[in-house]
Design a protein around this motif. Sequence first.
Motif, PDB file in Angstrom:
ATOM      1  N   VAL A   1      53.489 -10.780  70.060  1.00  0.00           N
ATOM      2  CA  VAL A   1      52.234 -10.050  69.911  1.00  0.00           C
ATOM      3  C   VAL A   1      52.582  -8.749  69.190  1.00  0.00           C
ATOM      4  CG1 VAL A   1      50.366  -8.839  71.106  1.00  0.00           C
ATOM      5  CG2 VAL A   1      51.173 -11.048  71.965  1.00  0.00           C
ATOM      6  N   TYR A   2      51.986  -8.529  68.025  1.00  0.00           N
ATOM      7  CA  TYR A   2      52.309  -7.381  67.180  1.00  0.00           C
ATOM      8  C   TYR A   2      51.085  -6.489  67.055  1.00  0.00           C
ATOM      9  CZ  TYR A   2      53.432  -4.967  62.709  1.00  0.00           C
ATOM     10  OH  TYR A   2      53.635  -4.046  61.718  1.00  0.00           O
ATOM     11  N   ILE A   3      51.248  -5.232  67.487  1.00  0.00           N
ATOM     12  CA  ILE A   3      50.163  -4.254  67.434  1.00  0.00           C
ATOM     13  C   ILE A   3      50.547  -3.132  66.476  1.00  0.00           C
ATOM     14  CG2 ILE A   3      48.825  -2.562  68.760  1.00  0.00           C
ATOM     15  CD1 ILE A   3      49.163  -4.313  71.199  1.00  0.00           C
ATOM     16  N   SER A   4      49.621  -2.744  65.622  1.00  0.00           N
ATOM     17  CA  SER A   4      49.839  -1.652  64.675  1.00  0.00           C
ATOM     18  C   SER A   4      48.609  -0.759  64.659  1.00  0.00           C
ATOM     19  CB  SER A   4      50.106  -2.203  63.269  1.00  0.00           C
ATOM     20  OG  SER A   4      50.267  -1.155  62.335  1.00  0.00           O
ATOM     21  N   GLN A   5      48.817   0.525  64.944  1.00  0.00           N
ATOM     22  CA  GLN A   5      47.731   1.507  64.933  1.00  0.00           C
ATOM     23  C   GLN A   5      46.553   1.053  65.792  1.00  0.00           C
ATOM     24  OE1 GLN A   5      46.806   2.718  60.876  1.00  0.00           O
ATOM     25  NE2 GLN A   5      48.940   2.568  60.276  1.00  0.00           N
ATOM     26  N   GLY A   6      46.878   0.488  66.952  1.00  0.00           N
ATOM     27  CA  GLY A   6      45.850   0.086  67.896  1.00  0.00           C
ATOM     28  C   GLY A   6      45.173  -1.233  67.601  1.00  0.00           C
ATOM     29  N   ARG A   7      45.592  -1.914  66.530  1.00  0.00           N
ATOM     30  CA  ARG A   7      44.976  -3.183  66.147  1.00  0.00           C
ATOM     31  C   ARG A   7      45.986  -4.320  66.278  1.00  0.00           C
ATOM     32  NH1 ARG A   7      44.022  -3.197  60.678  1.00  0.00           N
ATOM     33  NH2 ARG A   7      42.775  -5.074  60.960  1.00  0.00           N
ATOM     34  N   LEU A   8      45.491  -5.461  66.700  1.00  0.00           N
ATOM     35  CA  LEU A   8      46.328  -6.649  66.821  1.00  0.00           C
ATOM     36  C   LEU A   8      46.526  -7.280  65.444  1.00  0.00           C
ATOM     37  CD1 LEU A   8      47.640  -8.660  68.918  1.00  0.00           C
ATOM     38  CD2 LEU A   8      45.514  -9.964  68.715  1.00  0.00           C
ATOM     39  N   LEU A   9      47.806  -7.420  65.027  1.00  0.00           N
ATOM     40  CA  LEU A   9      48.094  -8.034  63.732  1.00  0.00           C
ATOM     41  C   LEU A   9      48.751  -9.401  63.855  1.00  0.00           C
ATOM     42  CD1 LEU A   9      49.298  -5.142  61.401  1.00  0.00           C
ATOM     43  CD2 LEU A   9      46.997  -6.026  61.785  1.00  0.00           C
ATOM     44  N   ALA A  10      49.241  -9.734  65.042  1.00  0.00           N
ATOM     45  CA  ALA A  10      49.842 -11.063  65.223  1.00  0.00           C
ATOM     46  C   ALA A  10      49.834 -11.432  66.693  1.00  0.00           C
ATOM     47  CB  ALA A  10      51.271 -11.095  64.682  1.00  0.00           C
ATOM     48  N   ALA A  11      49.546 -12.684  66.964  1.00  0.00           N
ATOM     49  CA  ALA A  11      49.687 -13.276  68.292  1.00  0.00           C
ATOM     50  C   ALA A  11      49.983 -14.748  68.055  1.00  0.00           C
ATOM     51  CB  ALA A  11      48.425 -13.085  69.123  1.00  0.00           C
ATOM     52  N   CYS A  12      51.262 -15.081  67.983  1.00  0.00           N
ATOM     53  CA  CYS A  12      51.643 -16.420  67.543  1.00  0.00           C
ATOM     54  C   CYS A  12      53.070 -16.729  67.982  1.00  0.00           C
ATOM     55  CB  CYS A  12      51.547 -16.516  66.022  1.00  0.00           C
ATOM     56  SG  CYS A  12      52.612 -15.336  65.149  1.00  0.00           S
ATOM     57  N   PRO A  13      53.490 -17.987  67.851  1.00  0.00           N
ATOM     58  CA  PRO A  13      54.890 -18.315  68.121  1.00  0.00           C
ATOM     59  C   PRO A  13      55.823 -17.516  67.213  1.00  0.00           C
ATOM     60  CG  PRO A  13      53.577 -20.313  68.021  1.00  0.00           C
ATOM     61  CD  PRO A  13      52.691 -19.196  67.561  1.00  0.00           C
ATOM     62  N   LEU A  14      56.974 -17.111  67.753  1.00  0.00           N
ATOM     63  CA  LEU A  14      57.939 -16.340  66.972  1.00  0.00           C
ATOM     64  C   LEU A  14      58.340 -17.080  65.699  1.00  0.00           C
ATOM     65  CD1 LEU A  14      60.016 -14.089  66.490  1.00  0.00           C
ATOM     66  CD2 LEU A  14      61.553 -15.276  68.082  1.00  0.00           C
ATOM     67  N   LYS A  15      58.562 -18.384  65.798  1.00  0.00           N
ATOM     68  CA  LYS A  15      58.979 -19.148  64.615  1.00  0.00           C
ATOM     69  C   LYS A  15      57.930 -19.091  63.511  1.00  0.00           C
ATOM     70  CE  LYS A  15      62.022 -22.450  66.961  1.00  0.00           C
ATOM     71  NZ  LYS A  15      62.262 -23.878  67.306  1.00  0.00           N
ATOM     72  N   GLU A  16      56.659 -19.117  63.913  1.00  0.00           N
ATOM     73  CA  GLU A  16      55.588 -19.054  62.912  1.00  0.00           C
ATOM     74  C   GLU A  16      55.607 -17.723  62.175  1.00  0.00           C
ATOM     75  OE1 GLU A  16      50.699 -19.019  62.871  1.00  0.00           O
ATOM     76  OE2 GLU A  16      51.741 -20.157  64.438  1.00  0.00           O
ATOM     77  N   MET A  17      55.840 -16.646  62.913  1.00  0.00           N
ATOM     78  CA  MET A  17      55.902 -15.322  62.297  1.00  0.00           C
ATOM     79  C   MET A  17      57.077 -15.225  61.327  1.00  0.00           C
ATOM     80  SD  MET A  17      56.194 -11.650  64.213  1.00  0.00           S
ATOM     81  CE  MET A  17      55.743 -10.121  63.397  1.00  0.00           C
ATOM     82  N   LEU A  18      58.247 -15.702  61.758  1.00  0.00           N
ATOM     83  CA  LEU A  18      59.436 -15.607  60.919  1.00  0.00           C
ATOM     84  C   LEU A  18      59.335 -16.504  59.694  1.00  0.00           C
ATOM     85  CD1 LEU A  18      62.237 -15.592  63.664  1.00  0.00           C
ATOM     86  CD2 LEU A  18      61.238 -13.632  62.463  1.00  0.00           C
ATOM     87  N   ASN A  19      58.617 -17.615  59.819  1.00  0.00           N
ATOM     88  CA  ASN A  19      58.499 -18.554  58.700  1.00  0.00           C
ATOM     89  C   ASN A  19      57.494 -18.099  57.645  1.00  0.00           C
ATOM     90  OD1 ASN A  19      60.404 -20.356  59.645  1.00  0.00           O
ATOM     91  ND2 ASN A  19      58.916 -21.608  60.757  1.00  0.00           N
ATOM     92  N   LYS A  20      56.724 -17.055  57.943  1.00  0.00           N
ATOM     93  CA  LYS A  20      55.721 -16.621  56.966  1.00  0.00           C
ATOM     94  C   LYS A  20      56.342 -15.823  55.820  1.00  0.00           C
ATOM     95  CE  LYS A  20      51.250 -14.405  56.346  1.00  0.00           C
ATOM     96  NZ  LYS A  20      50.017 -13.899  56.971  1.00  0.00           N
ATOM     97  N   TYR A  21      57.460 -15.129  56.096  1.00  0.00           N
ATOM     98  CA  TYR A  21      58.050 -14.233  55.099  1.00  0.00           C
ATOM     99  C   TYR A  21      59.513 -14.570  54.835  1.00  0.00           C
ATOM    100  CZ  TYR A  21      53.992 -11.272  56.079  1.00  0.00           C
ATOM    101  OH  TYR A  21      52.724 -10.791  56.241  1.00  0.00           O
ATOM    102  N   LYS A  22      59.975 -14.135  53.661  1.00  0.00           N
ATOM    103  CA  LYS A  22      61.396 -14.128  53.351  1.00  0.00           C
ATOM    104  C   LYS A  22      61.768 -12.724  52.881  1.00  0.00           C
ATOM    105  CE  LYS A  22      60.255 -16.111  48.809  1.00  0.00           C
ATOM    106  NZ  LYS A  22      60.353 -17.343  48.000  1.00  0.00           N
ATOM    107  N   LEU A  23      63.013 -12.355  53.088  1.00  0.00           N
ATOM    108  CA  LEU A  23      63.512 -11.053  52.660  1.00  0.00           C
ATOM    109  C   LEU A  23      64.145 -11.214  51.289  1.00  0.00           C
ATOM    110  CD1 LEU A  23      63.970  -8.083  53.749  1.00  0.00           C
ATOM    111  CD2 LEU A  23      66.308  -8.834  54.243  1.00  0.00           C
ATOM    112  N   VAL A  24      63.768 -10.356  50.363  1.00  0.00           N
ATOM    113  CA  VAL A  24      64.327 -10.430  49.011  1.00  0.00           C
ATOM    114  C   VAL A  24      65.004  -9.101  48.671  1.00  0.00           C
ATOM    115  CG1 VAL A  24      62.746 -12.170  48.127  1.00  0.00           C
ATOM    116  CG2 VAL A  24      62.071  -9.776  48.037  1.00  0.00           C
ATOM    117  N   ARG A  25      66.151  -9.211  47.998  1.00  0.00           N
ATOM    118  CA  ARG A  25      66.878  -8.031  47.542  1.00  0.00           C
ATOM    119  C   ARG A  25      67.091  -8.146  46.040  1.00  0.00           C
ATOM    120  NH1 ARG A  25      69.913  -8.526  52.643  1.00  0.00           N
ATOM    121  NH2 ARG A  25      69.343  -6.744  53.955  1.00  0.00           N
ATOM    122  N   PHE A  26      66.940  -7.005  45.351  1.00  0.00           N
ATOM    123  CA  PHE A  26      67.086  -6.993  43.898  1.00  0.00           C
ATOM    124  C   PHE A  26      67.687  -5.655  43.503  1.00  0.00           C
ATOM    125  CE2 PHE A  26      62.818  -6.646  45.550  1.00  0.00           C
ATOM    126  CZ  PHE A  26      62.418  -5.375  45.197  1.00  0.00           C
TER     127      PHE A  26
END
Length: 283
Positions: free
Chosen positions: A199-224
């Motif tokens: 459950v991820y809260i930012s500035q008093g608003r809910l931004l995520a409530a989901c399985p951890l795997k789903e959250m991690l699978n949404k993004y990738k980290l890129v370096r350049f």
Amino acid sequence: MNALEVKGLTKVYPEFTLEKVSFCVPQGHIVGLIGRNGAGKSTTIKGILQLIATEGDVAVFGKNMDVDELAAKQMIGYVGGGFRYYPMNTLVSIRKAYSPFYPTWNQGKYEKFFAQFDLSERKKVKELSEGMKVKFALALALSHGAKLLIMDEPTSGLDPLSREEFCDIVLRLVREEGVSVLFSTHITSDLMRIADDIVYISQGRLLAACPLKEMLNKYKLVRFSSLADATAAKAIGVKAVKEGYEGLLPRDMQISTNVTVSDATIDHIIVHLEKANEGEWVC
């Protein structure tokens, strides 16, 4: 049945609003509550525990806190960061003061946890390490039959080995005692080890409530290496790092060949979304 259901939890302060936060803790799950300092994590927990007046509904194993607060709270064990007992108190004196508040107190279970955690009631608070203080708080929280464990920064102040041991204990409690857990922390590496959901809260608003795997699978980290790289314009929350620059991208987005890609952690997701001030739903 969910161990905890929170619907539309709202608290308005002059300079901060917790706005219609809704999530659940499925029975037998460990749910991590994350967000930067001041995001609303502690306000959420205080609202769940009815320590502050809020709008919205909270139910513990189906019992509404507004309708049957005493019965609901009997099923909750709370462990907070810091230990606020007088340093000269012995553990036995604390237990004797604490246990009468719970009709379901189980002295046999308490003694079992004490033996398991290698604690002694003869010790004074001042003689306990930070890790021992957390174990004692766990023993108190679980010895009245609590099935929902609510923890607010319990590992703050612990060294890495003590945090590892604490996480192992929590996993065993879930598997062997059937406990469900809401775990608020800024040490997200602990959640990477043991959490089922986020459950991820930012500035008093809910931004995520989901399985951890789903959250991690949404993004990738890129370096350049250069901000002139085409990826830099697409990346979320770009910041300088030792190797050049890094940011987040949606996992399915195509990138240029001279970019390094790796899996994003919870820390990466929070840092880059907060840096970009992205107020969008994460998952």
